[in-house]
Design a protein around this motif. Structure first.
Motif, PDB file in Angstrom:
ATOM      1  N   ARG A   1      17.247  36.354  37.621  1.00 31.34           N
ATOM      2  CA  ARG A   1      16.508  37.612  37.469  1.00 31.34           C
ATOM      3  C   ARG A   1      17.117  38.463  36.356  1.00 31.34           C
ATOM      4  O   ARG A   1      16.391  39.143  35.617  1.00 31.34           O
ATOM      5  N   TYR A   2      18.429  38.416  36.224  1.00 25.59           N
ATOM      6  CA  TYR A   2      19.095  39.134  35.131  1.00 25.59           C
ATOM      7  C   TYR A   2      18.618  38.604  33.779  1.00 25.59           C
ATOM      8  O   TYR A   2      18.284  39.381  32.875  1.00 25.59           O
ATOM      9  N   LEU A   3      18.579  37.280  33.634  1.00 23.48           N
ATOM     10  CA  LEU A   3      18.102  36.687  32.385  1.00 23.48           C
ATOM     11  C   LEU A   3      16.638  37.026  32.143  1.00 23.48           C
ATOM     12  O   LEU A   3      16.233  37.318  31.011  1.00 23.48           O
ATOM     13  N   PHE A   4      15.851  37.002  33.198  1.00 18.55           N
ATOM     14  CA  PHE A   4      14.416  37.228  33.050  1.00 18.55           C
ATOM     15  C   PHE A   4      14.114  38.670  32.645  1.00 18.55           C
ATOM     16  O   PHE A   4      13.149  38.933  31.923  1.00 18.55           O
TER      17      PHE A   4
ATOM     18  N   ARG B   1      12.987  36.207  26.418  1.00 21.14           N
ATOM     19  CA  ARG B   1      12.565  35.259  25.379  1.00 21.14           C
ATOM     20  C   ARG B   1      13.025  33.838  25.680  1.00 21.14           C
ATOM     21  O   ARG B   1      12.465  32.878  25.150  1.00 21.14           O
ATOM     22  N   LEU B   2      14.040  33.712  26.515  1.00 21.62           N
ATOM     23  CA  LEU B   2      14.516  32.375  26.877  1.00 21.62           C
ATOM     24  C   LEU B   2      13.462  31.583  27.644  1.00 21.62           C
ATOM     25  O   LEU B   2      13.513  30.353  27.680  1.00 21.62           O
TER      26      LEU B   2
ATOM     27  N   LYS C   1      13.243  25.637  26.549  1.00 23.07           N
ATOM     28  CA  LYS C   1      14.189  26.625  27.072  1.00 23.07           C
ATOM     29  C   LYS C   1      13.822  27.032  28.493  1.00 23.07           C
ATOM     30  O   LYS C   1      14.707  27.281  29.317  1.00 23.07           O
ATOM     31  N   ARG C   2      12.528  27.100  28.784  1.00 23.86           N
ATOM     32  CA  ARG C   2      12.111  27.446  30.139  1.00 23.86           C
ATOM     33  C   ARG C   2      12.589  26.396  31.135  1.00 23.86           C
ATOM     34  O   ARG C   2      13.039  26.720  32.233  1.00 23.86           O
ATOM     35  N   PHE C   3      12.505  25.138  30.735  1.00 26.53           N
ATOM     36  CA  PHE C   3      12.974  24.072  31.624  1.00 26.53           C
ATOM     37  C   PHE C   3      14.488  24.151  31.812  1.00 26.53           C
ATOM     38  O   PHE C   3      14.995  23.998  32.931  1.00 26.53           O
ATOM     39  N   VAL C   4      15.212  24.413  30.716  1.00 25.28           N
ATOM     40  CA  VAL C   4      16.678  24.446  30.772  1.00 25.28           C
ATOM     41  C   VAL C   4      17.172  25.624  31.598  1.00 25.28           C
ATOM     42  O   VAL C   4      18.104  25.489  32.407  1.00 25.28           O
TER      43      VAL C   4
END
Length: 270
Positions: free
Chosen positions: A61-64, A69-70, A76-79
């Motif tokens: 959630r922090y990354l999202f 953009r990741l 990148k979405r899969f990773v």
């Protein structure tokens, strides 16, 4: 969220009924090793798995929120989205199948205690026991706490900068509330429990804090039971239809009294 709901459902369907059955009979019924192994797998394996996935969810959630953009590109979405979740699920299954179902030692089952004493033999192993207690239990709990506080602080500081970007601010605020509410639900019983376990690992006598630890163990079941309600409260279509005041305040709907005026025969004549 879906993975955690599935894990929670499995705990509710197996672990909690086993507890109720024990409280009813005063003994594990039926008193066979298979029941104890299954109970241990649900109580230890799946609940710690729930904790690990929630810790990953906090980081995700922090990354999202701050690095969305990741997740725009397929690779990148899969990773960053699917691959870590797959790895964690495989790790949880492999680790607990090994230590509980095919342990490197001989288990002892006490059918007179809840969860068959809730102490598989691998916990006496220095490496496996400490690894499970710290890496699978204590560390994810503090990861949840750290990322929840970090998101709260960063979103608060970005509020001024995103004044003119209301849609983005609303999205960030919604995701923050989702994480904070589920984190608070989890952390209330688990932070004291993790601190007690850590204190015992650091040398605190085992007989100290036994009763509080037992209470916090039982409070952890409310995390699993109430988590679907927390998720449900953020579904806008459902949230609008749920009478939250009646649900929490137990208020009965008001019924306006209908007064029917009946005229007597004499009034009709006059």
């Amino acid at each position: 969220m879906i993975v955690m709901l599935i894990i929670g459902l499995m705990i509710e369907l197996v672990d909690i009924p086993f507890h109720l059955n024990f409280l009813h009979h005063g003994i594990v019924q039926p008193s066979i090793p298979f029941i104890c192994i299954l109970w241990w797998f649900m109580d230890l394996g799946l609940y710690n798995g729930f904790t690990i996935i929630m810790a990953w969810s906090s980081f995700h959630r922090y990354l999202f929120i701050f690095h969305d953009r990741l997740f725009l590109q397929g690779k990148k979405r899969f990773v960053f989205h699917y691959l870590p979740l797959i790895i964690l699920l495989l790790y949880i299954l492999i680790f607990y199948i090994y230590v509980i179902i095919f342990p490197p030692c001989k288990n002892t089952f006490d059918y007179t205690l809840p969860v068959c004493n809730d102490y598989p033999c691998y916990l006496d192993n220095v490496i496996l026991g400490i690894w499970d207690s710290i890496v699978n239990g204590i560390l994810p709990t503090f990861i949840i706490c750290i990322f929840s506080v970090t998101i709260l602080i960063r979103v608060y500081h970005q509020k001024r900068r995103l004044v003119n970007q209301r849609n983005q601010w609303r999205q960030q605020r919604k995701m923050m509330f989702q994480l904070i509410s589920s984190s608070i639900l989890y952390l209330i019983p688990n932070i004291p429990l993790s601190l007690l376990i850590l204190a015992h690992l650091c040398g605190l006598p085992e007989d100290v804090g036994v009763d509080p630890q037992l209470y916090f163990d039982y409070l952890c079941y409310f995390v699993v039971i109430l988590y679907p309600l927390v998720c449900l409260s953020f579904v806008s279509e459902v949230r609008k239809k749920i009478p939250w005041r009646r649900l929490f305040l137990l208020r009965q709907p008001r019924q306006n009294a209908t007064v029917t005026v009946q005229k007597t025969h004499e009034q009709i004549v006059h």
